[in-house]
Write an enzyme that holds these catalytic residues in place. Sequence first.
Site, PDB file in Angstrom:
ATOM      1  N   GLY A 506       0.835  -1.202   0.000  1.00 31.82           N
ATOM      2  CA  GLY A 506       0.000   0.000   0.000  1.00 31.82           C
ATOM      3  C   GLY A 506       0.856   1.232   0.000  1.00 31.82           C
ATOM      4  O   GLY A 506       2.085   1.194   0.071  1.00 31.82           O
ATOM      5  N   GLY A 509       0.295   8.823   2.872  1.00 34.18           N
ATOM      6  CA  GLY A 509       0.751  10.196   2.721  1.00 34.18           C
ATOM      7  C   GLY A 509       2.229  10.360   2.988  1.00 34.18           C
ATOM      8  O   GLY A 509       2.852  11.307   2.495  1.00 34.18           O
ATOM      9  N   PHE A 510       2.843   9.466   3.784  1.00 34.78           N
ATOM     10  CA  PHE A 510       4.239   9.646   4.167  1.00 34.78           C
ATOM     11  C   PHE A 510       5.132   8.545   3.607  1.00 34.78           C
ATOM     12  O   PHE A 510       6.277   8.423   4.017  1.00 34.78           O
ATOM     13  CB  PHE A 510       4.377   9.694   5.687  1.00 34.78           C
ATOM     14  CG  PHE A 510       3.642  10.860   6.305  1.00 34.78           C
ATOM     15  CD1 PHE A 510       3.636  12.085   5.672  1.00 34.78           C
ATOM     16  CD2 PHE A 510       2.961  10.709   7.484  1.00 34.78           C
ATOM     17  CE1 PHE A 510       2.956  13.158   6.226  1.00 34.78           C
ATOM     18  CE2 PHE A 510       2.286  11.771   8.044  1.00 34.78           C
ATOM     19  CZ  PHE A 510       2.278  13.007   7.411  1.00 34.78           C
ATOM     20  N   GLY A 511       4.674   7.717   2.718  1.00 33.85           N
ATOM     21  CA  GLY A 511       5.539   6.706   2.137  1.00 33.85           C
ATOM     22  C   GLY A 511       4.792   5.480   1.684  1.00 33.85           C
ATOM     23  O   GLY A 511       3.572   5.476   1.585  1.00 33.85           O
ATOM     24  N   VAL A 513       4.461   0.964   1.767  1.00 35.16           N
ATOM     25  CA  VAL A 513       4.606  -0.197   2.632  1.00 35.16           C
ATOM     26  C   VAL A 513       4.840  -1.431   1.756  1.00 35.16           C
ATOM     27  O   VAL A 513       4.129  -1.651   0.781  1.00 35.16           O
ATOM     28  CB  VAL A 513       3.355  -0.406   3.514  1.00 35.16           C
ATOM     29  CG1 VAL A 513       3.555  -1.590   4.440  1.00 35.16           C
ATOM     30  CG2 VAL A 513       3.058   0.849   4.310  1.00 35.16           C
ATOM     31  N   ASP A 624      -5.902   9.538  14.603  1.00 33.25           N
ATOM     32  CA  ASP A 624      -6.315   9.174  13.237  1.00 33.25           C
ATOM     33  C   ASP A 624      -6.896   7.766  13.228  1.00 33.25           C
ATOM     34  O   ASP A 624      -6.569   6.941  12.382  1.00 33.25           O
ATOM     35  CB  ASP A 624      -5.137   9.263  12.267  1.00 33.25           C
ATOM     36  CG  ASP A 624      -5.596   9.275  10.808  1.00 33.25           C
ATOM     37  OD1 ASP A 624      -6.774   9.614  10.558  1.00 33.25           O
ATOM     38  OD2 ASP A 624      -4.782   8.962   9.922  1.00 33.25           O
TER      39      ASP A 624
END
Length: 814
Positions: A506, A509-511, A513, A624
């Site tokens: 997947g 927003g920050f990278g 996986v 979140d």
Amino acid sequence: MAYLPVLIYLLLISFCKCDDQLTQVNRLISPSGKLVSKSGVFALGFFSPATSNQSLFLGIWYNNIPERTYVWVANRDNPITTPSSAMLAISNSSDLVLSDSKGRTVWTTMANVTGGDGAYAVLLDSGNLVLRLSNNATIWQSFDHPTDTILSNMKILLRYKEQVGMRLVAWKGLDDPTTGDFSCSGDPSSDLQVFVWHGTKPYYRSIVLDSVWVSGKAYGSSTSFMYQTYVNTQDEFYVIYTTSDGSPYMRIMLDYTGTFRLLSWNVNSSSWAIYSQRPAAIGDCDPYGSCGPFGYCDFTSVIPRCQCPDGFEPNGSNSSSGCRRKQQLRCGEGNHFMTMPGMKLPDKFFYVQDRSFEECAAECSRNCSCTAYAYTNLTITGSPGTTASQSRCLLWVGELVDMARNNLGDNLYLRLADSPGHKKSRYVVKVVVPIIACVLMLTCIYLVWKWISKGEKRNNENQNRAMLGNFRASHEVYEQNQEFPCINFEDVVTATNNFSDSNMLGEGGFGKVYKGKLGGGKEVAVKRLSTGSTQGLEHFTNEVVLIAKLQHKNLVRLLGCCIHGDDKLLIYEYLPNKSLDHFLFDPASKFILDWPTRFKIIKGVARGLLYLHQDSRLTIIHRDLKTSNILLDADMSPKISDFGMARIFGGNQQEANTNRVVGTYGYMSPEYAMDGVFSVKSDIYSFGVILLEIVSGLKISLPQLMDFPNLLAYAWRLWKDDKTMDLVDSSIAESCSKNEVLLCIHIGLLCVQDNPNSRPLMSSVVFMLENEQAALPAPIQPVYFAHRASETKQTGENTSSSNNNMSLTVLEGR
């Protein structure tokens, strides 16, 4: 008076005229009256079976061949028993009416068209008897009401909207046209197969949309053939058979023994030749379920006979008893899928649309109840005259029934248990001089490379120690003697196949996986944060600082980290199932989430939040929490993930204010979304939204119910109107515990109250979930505010959010 006999004679001639049309003026009178199609191919008239001259039927037969062959019968279950003067006429209401000598109506078309003066019937060369108005508009035709025979260009309706279409019904006997015991129709539950029925029980089954019958199939010789085409529109699913120019007469019939036959007229022998028949022969294993559960009829052998798949053995001496597994399946233990090529696929499948082959295989692999799957790309004729491609993923649960093997079938993937004590085979390698030389040369090259890279590795390790030392110095979560695992970058590169796209699980927003496998075969999930991102560095710091020492079965476990230049990597435990939203909001997957599983997930998330808020050494606010951040392990137990937005409260701190609102609209509490104020009650609000989504199977945005702004408004209205059970997901409504469902909805409404002080603490929520008899306060109507970025109060320069269906960081199994 002398001319009266002449007038009567002329009138009788007009009544008995041999023509292809019937009007309101002339009539068809037994026994000699008949209609003959324009080219003389077919005739409509009266006949009596060879076994009885006392029963008269109206039917259509081939007119110009010596063997009388009937293709349609009007009054098959209401024969005329006084056959002296039966009559077929067109009534004033434009109906074809068959009556006996006493004027009693035996059969009628029941078209019931008003103002139908000038209606007429015509027998076409196709064998179709058509009733038309004076403007040539067709109001009835015999092709829409077949008996036991299919002719060329006849449209056989298998399904109309959601109903089963036409039904062929065989004769009672060889010379008895009354309704017999065998019939043929489409599958009531699927467009993918057709059944021959013996009474109400299936006698023979044919899959109509497999890899061979995609757009059609030809039968016959090189000079003449019959071609079948399946057409699937929005409202109709039907088959049409056509013949090549110059072909002899061809027909398909369901005979009184339940055999479906394709026949062609042989001019030389003056008889009907059989081109194909199903079941193949009486007494073989072709009829439905002849080989029992898990058995299949093998048509690749000289004599078709029942066989058992590999890994199965006969369940007794009688082949109809089926087969049993040599080793039983056990959920959670090792198993694999065996490919069975060329198979007629079993009955009683689940049809899952819009899946790739890999997704179809994964769908079956993660469901312990799934015993087999199959996959085919289909190209079916659409409307009007177009083609459309779609995938077909079929899943089976439980026993497999009515299988067969031939050379034209599909691949069936059957789940088998791994053999006990299975070990990898060992091979003895014979070493020769050239191989030794190559190994020595490669060893030298490796040693040189190792010496060069040793200094770079030492620098990276020093960088790891320095950054983790900064964490220890700036965060009290770390003790001076703590050793957090730092994983070598080269090991991570090898584990993820150099961060291959095929390993990617997947992207957030920050990278991204990735799935990886470290030394020893341990599967992990690797989060690679975006290079050079300030928020990415903050996300990395949060994840390491917050969950490095958190140990709870309902929190995703961080196994280690790695810093290599600009690359910052987080290594987690790997979870084989995807996130909760994948199952909850997918119509094809939500059946896996029965009510006990959903209730277990609700309790697990509640316990995980209780640990974060109260039972760990620090108070941690997730900020979140949503369905896409709740991952599911192999046992469908929940694990809260993605702590990149989380914050720590120390001492007696109860709430905080932020200049940058982060999270997902819809799950954010009003005080956080509007004023930037967050606390443990912010997470409790998000938990309430998730709880209502799990019970209802609906997203918080609720696009399918336009009368309500969101799911909270819908749930409150049903609560207020005492219709709370209407909120329950239809897939679990019949099987769920009503008390547990009502308890969850009540708790969910308590958690989403506007005033944070009115929301219960997680300790109270866990107590209420574990004690159904506990007294609960009445909820207050929640506030419905629009979840749009333009309406969020910004107390600083930056405001960050994510859409309702997109996680900032996706960490999921595949």
